[in-house]
Design a protein around this motif. Structure first.
Motif, PDB file in Angstrom:
ATOM      1  N   VAL A  26       0.851  -1.185   0.000  1.00  0.00           N
ATOM      2  CA  VAL A  26       0.000   0.000   0.000  1.00  0.00           C
ATOM      3  C   VAL A  26       0.887   1.236   0.000  1.00  0.00           C
ATOM      4  O   VAL A  26       1.971   1.237   0.598  1.00  0.00           O
ATOM      5  CB  VAL A  26      -0.957  -0.004   1.218  1.00  0.00           C
ATOM      6  CG1 VAL A  26      -0.185  -0.020   2.534  1.00  0.00           C
ATOM      7  CG2 VAL A  26      -1.911   1.169   1.173  1.00  0.00           C
ATOM      8  N   ALA A  27       0.433   2.273  -0.718  1.00  0.00           N
ATOM      9  CA  ALA A  27       1.105   3.569  -0.714  1.00  0.00           C
ATOM     10  C   ALA A  27       0.075   4.633  -0.373  1.00  0.00           C
ATOM     11  O   ALA A  27      -1.091   4.538  -0.785  1.00  0.00           O
ATOM     12  CB  ALA A  27       1.728   3.863  -2.079  1.00  0.00           C
ATOM     13  N   VAL A  28       0.502   5.652   0.379  1.00  0.00           N
ATOM     14  CA  VAL A  28      -0.413   6.703   0.829  1.00  0.00           C
ATOM     15  C   VAL A  28       0.247   8.053   0.603  1.00  0.00           C
ATOM     16  O   VAL A  28       1.432   8.235   0.903  1.00  0.00           O
ATOM     17  CB  VAL A  28      -0.774   6.536   2.321  1.00  0.00           C
ATOM     18  CG1 VAL A  28      -1.776   7.603   2.752  1.00  0.00           C
ATOM     19  CG2 VAL A  28      -1.332   5.147   2.593  1.00  0.00           C
ATOM     20  N   HIS A  29      -0.537   8.994   0.078  1.00  0.00           N
ATOM     21  CA  HIS A  29      -0.038  10.359  -0.086  1.00  0.00           C
ATOM     22  C   HIS A  29      -1.220  11.311   0.050  1.00  0.00           C
ATOM     23  O   HIS A  29      -2.149  11.294  -0.768  1.00  0.00           O
ATOM     24  CB  HIS A  29       0.630  10.551  -1.453  1.00  0.00           C
ATOM     25  CG  HIS A  29       1.120  11.943  -1.681  1.00  0.00           C
ATOM     26  ND1 HIS A  29       2.123  12.515  -0.920  1.00  0.00           N
ATOM     27  CD2 HIS A  29       0.731  12.900  -2.572  1.00  0.00           C
ATOM     28  CE1 HIS A  29       2.343  13.741  -1.336  1.00  0.00           C
ATOM     29  NE2 HIS A  29       1.510  14.011  -2.325  1.00  0.00           N
ATOM     30  N   GLY A  30      -1.199  12.129   1.112  1.00  0.00           N
ATOM     31  CA  GLY A  30      -2.312  13.039   1.358  1.00  0.00           C
ATOM     32  C   GLY A  30      -3.607  12.256   1.506  1.00  0.00           C
ATOM     33  O   GLY A  30      -3.697  11.331   2.312  1.00  0.00           O
ATOM     34  N   GLY A  31      -4.596  12.592   0.709  1.00  0.00           N
ATOM     35  CA  GLY A  31      -5.875  11.889   0.766  1.00  0.00           C
ATOM     36  C   GLY A  31      -6.009  10.788  -0.254  1.00  0.00           C
ATOM     37  O   GLY A  31      -7.120  10.288  -0.487  1.00  0.00           O
ATOM     38  N   ARG A  32      -4.893  10.400  -0.869  1.00  0.00           N
ATOM     39  CA  ARG A  32      -4.944   9.343  -1.881  1.00  0.00           C
ATOM     40  C   ARG A  32      -4.209   8.098  -1.403  1.00  0.00           C
ATOM     41  O   ARG A  32      -3.289   8.163  -0.601  1.00  0.00           O
ATOM     42  CB  ARG A  32      -4.331   9.832  -3.196  1.00  0.00           C
ATOM     43  CG  ARG A  32      -5.105  10.969  -3.858  1.00  0.00           C
ATOM     44  CD  ARG A  32      -4.496  11.306  -5.209  1.00  0.00           C
ATOM     45  NE  ARG A  32      -3.144  11.835  -5.064  1.00  0.00           N
ATOM     46  CZ  ARG A  32      -2.143  11.574  -5.912  1.00  0.00           C
ATOM     47  NH1 ARG A  32      -2.331  10.753  -6.930  1.00  0.00           N
ATOM     48  NH2 ARG A  32      -0.955  12.139  -5.723  1.00  0.00           N
ATOM     49  N   VAL A  33      -4.640   6.949  -1.945  1.00  0.00           N
ATOM     50  CA  VAL A  33      -4.050   5.679  -1.565  1.00  0.00           C
ATOM     51  C   VAL A  33      -3.996   4.784  -2.798  1.00  0.00           C
ATOM     52  O   VAL A  33      -4.824   4.910  -3.714  1.00  0.00           O
ATOM     53  CB  VAL A  33      -4.863   5.013  -0.420  1.00  0.00           C
ATOM     54  CG1 VAL A  33      -6.289   4.761  -0.842  1.00  0.00           C
ATOM     55  CG2 VAL A  33      -4.205   3.738   0.055  1.00  0.00           C
ATOM     56  N   ALA A  34      -2.991   3.900  -2.846  1.00  0.00           N
ATOM     57  CA  ALA A  34      -2.885   2.905  -3.908  1.00  0.00           C
ATOM     58  C   ALA A  34      -2.574   1.553  -3.291  1.00  0.00           C
ATOM     59  O   ALA A  34      -1.739   1.456  -2.386  1.00  0.00           O
ATOM     60  CB  ALA A  34      -1.804   3.286  -4.918  1.00  0.00           C
ATOM     61  N   PHE A  35      -3.256   0.532  -3.784  1.00  0.00           N
ATOM     62  CA  PHE A  35      -3.046  -0.840  -3.325  1.00  0.00           C
ATOM     63  C   PHE A  35      -2.468  -1.651  -4.481  1.00  0.00           C
ATOM     64  O   PHE A  35      -2.963  -1.590  -5.609  1.00  0.00           O
ATOM     65  CB  PHE A  35      -4.365  -1.478  -2.881  1.00  0.00           C
ATOM     66  CG  PHE A  35      -5.054  -0.755  -1.766  1.00  0.00           C
ATOM     67  CD1 PHE A  35      -4.712  -0.987  -0.445  1.00  0.00           C
ATOM     68  CD2 PHE A  35      -6.064   0.170  -2.038  1.00  0.00           C
ATOM     69  CE1 PHE A  35      -5.359  -0.327   0.586  1.00  0.00           C
ATOM     70  CE2 PHE A  35      -6.713   0.837  -1.013  1.00  0.00           C
ATOM     71  CZ  PHE A  35      -6.361   0.589   0.303  1.00  0.00           C
ATOM     72  N   GLY A  79       5.792   5.184   2.465  1.00  0.00           N
ATOM     73  CA  GLY A  79       5.083   6.423   2.214  1.00  0.00           C
ATOM     74  C   GLY A  79       4.314   6.376   0.915  1.00  0.00           C
ATOM     75  O   GLY A  79       3.452   5.514   0.715  1.00  0.00           O
ATOM     76  N   SER A  80       4.631   7.279  -0.008  1.00  0.00           N
ATOM     77  CA  SER A  80       3.935   7.335  -1.294  1.00  0.00           C
ATOM     78  C   SER A  80       4.482   6.327  -2.297  1.00  0.00           C
ATOM     79  O   SER A  80       3.976   6.239  -3.421  1.00  0.00           O
ATOM     80  CB  SER A  80       4.063   8.748  -1.888  1.00  0.00           C
ATOM     81  OG  SER A  80       5.416   9.029  -2.216  1.00  0.00           O
ATOM     82  N   ARG A  81       5.489   5.572  -1.917  1.00  0.00           N
ATOM     83  CA  ARG A  81       6.167   4.689  -2.863  1.00  0.00           C
ATOM     84  C   ARG A  81       5.926   3.208  -2.595  1.00  0.00           C
ATOM     85  O   ARG A  81       5.847   2.773  -1.446  1.00  0.00           O
ATOM     86  CB  ARG A  81       7.673   4.948  -2.838  1.00  0.00           C
ATOM     87  CG  ARG A  81       8.075   6.316  -3.363  1.00  0.00           C
ATOM     88  CD  ARG A  81       9.572   6.492  -3.325  1.00  0.00           C
ATOM     89  NE  ARG A  81       9.986   7.698  -4.046  1.00  0.00           N
ATOM     90  CZ  ARG A  81      11.238   8.025  -4.289  1.00  0.00           C
ATOM     91  NH1 ARG A  81      12.219   7.235  -3.863  1.00  0.00           N
ATOM     92  NH2 ARG A  81      11.532   9.127  -4.946  1.00  0.00           N
ATOM     93  N   ILE A  82       5.825   2.457  -3.699  1.00  0.00           N
ATOM     94  CA  ILE A  82       5.840   0.999  -3.649  1.00  0.00           C
ATOM     95  C   ILE A  82       7.025   0.539  -4.493  1.00  0.00           C
ATOM     96  O   ILE A  82       7.111   0.850  -5.683  1.00  0.00           O
ATOM     97  CB  ILE A  82       4.537   0.389  -4.194  1.00  0.00           C
ATOM     98  CG1 ILE A  82       3.357   0.768  -3.296  1.00  0.00           C
ATOM     99  CG2 ILE A  82       4.651  -1.138  -4.278  1.00  0.00           C
ATOM    100  CD1 ILE A  82       2.007   0.354  -3.849  1.00  0.00           C
TER     101      ILE A  82
END
Length: 285
Positions: free
Chosen positions: A210-219, A265-268
């Motif tokens: 999982v990556a998270v940045h501000g109000g966005r997320v990616a799985f 963090g924002s990286r996978i």
């Protein structure tokens, strides 16, 4: 279906390709590390301990070598401490005496402490404060815990109100904050040492990173045909709302096959066989 290609990130120098890659990771500061040995320790076979070499490739491209003496772990997990030392842990603890499962090495490769964090380690990630976040798979009900480099337990998910935490499928550690997406309910969970745990309901099942940045997320990842899925979402007060879904590929457009993944963090970061190269997806881009 939309495809997103990983960006090449770090490579194990060719001079070390003749050695066996025991494991590899990317630390909280962005350096990539490979734990190498002359050959892989086999269950019930090769005698322990063994000497190993850590090859570190820093974001600017500088290469650093650290020789570790008397490593005891089969199936090791690896990460670097902020002071330049390393943590090496055996994923399975049942074959080790108390205190032998996790080894902490200083910057010169000498063991400085050892302790046990429990069986069935799925993820081991060090944060910027030097604490060790451990996520367990379903053969250990401990869930997620945060340890000091000397074996002091600072935080545990017990009683934290995380629904359906039986297996820590995905763990992301950035700064001193950890994010997780655990089986069976797959909520998105934010864990900070000084705040209550935050939980968002989530409909994406089976993600391995999982990556998270501000109000966005990616799985990233999933079951069967969805193992290469990259699913995006936005955070509301109580849930992750899906926005789009596609595939995450290697830089050449092919699928990774067997892979390692690390969330920061924002990286996978993704590493496919033969495990000599890391690629990166960054949610900020």
């Amino acid at each position: 279906m939309q495809k997103t290609a990983l960006v090449p990130y770090a490579h194990l120098p060719r001079t070390h390709h003749d050695r066996h890659v025991l494991t590899s990771t990317v630390d909280v500061f962005g350096a990539a590390h490979w734990l190498l040995a002359d050959r892989a320790p086999q269950p019930g076979g090769d005698a322990l301990p063994y000497d190993a070499l850590v090859v570190s490739v820093h974001p600017g491209g500088d290469v650093e070598l650290t020789e570790l003496s008397a490593v005891r772990a089969r199936g090791p997990r690896l990460d670097r401490l902020p002071d330049g030392g390393f943590v090496v842990a055996a994923a399975r603890a049942h074959q080790y005496e108390d205190g032998d499962q996790v080894q902490v090495f200083d910057v010169l490769g000498r063991e400085t402490s050892s302790f046990s964090v429990g069986d069935a380690i799925e993820h081991l990630l060090v944060d910027e404060a030097g604490h060790i976040w451990v996520g367990h798979f379903d053969e250990n009900p401990a869930g997620i815990r945060r340890w000091s480099p000397t074996g002091h337990l600072y935080w545990t998910s017990d009683g934290a109100g995380i629904p359906g935490l039986f297996d820590c499928y995905a763990l992301n550690v950035s700064g001193t904050t950890a994010w997780a997406c655990p089986y069976t309910d797959f909520p998105l969970v934010e864990m900070r040492p000084d705040r209550p745990v935050k939980v968002w309901a989530n409909r994406v099942r089976g993600a391995k990173a999982v990556a998270v940045h501000g109000g966005r997320v990616a799985f990233y990842g999933g079951y069967r045909e969805e193992q290469d899925r990259l699913a995006h979402g936005e955070l509301t007060e109580t849930s992750v709302e899906p926005t789009e879904s596609g595939l995450l590929t290697l830089p050449d457009g092919s699928r990774p096959g067997r892979r390692r993944v690390v969330g920061r963090g924002s990286r996978i970061y993704v590493q496919a066989q033969p495990f000599t190269t890391w690629g990166v997806f960054d949610l900020r881009n």
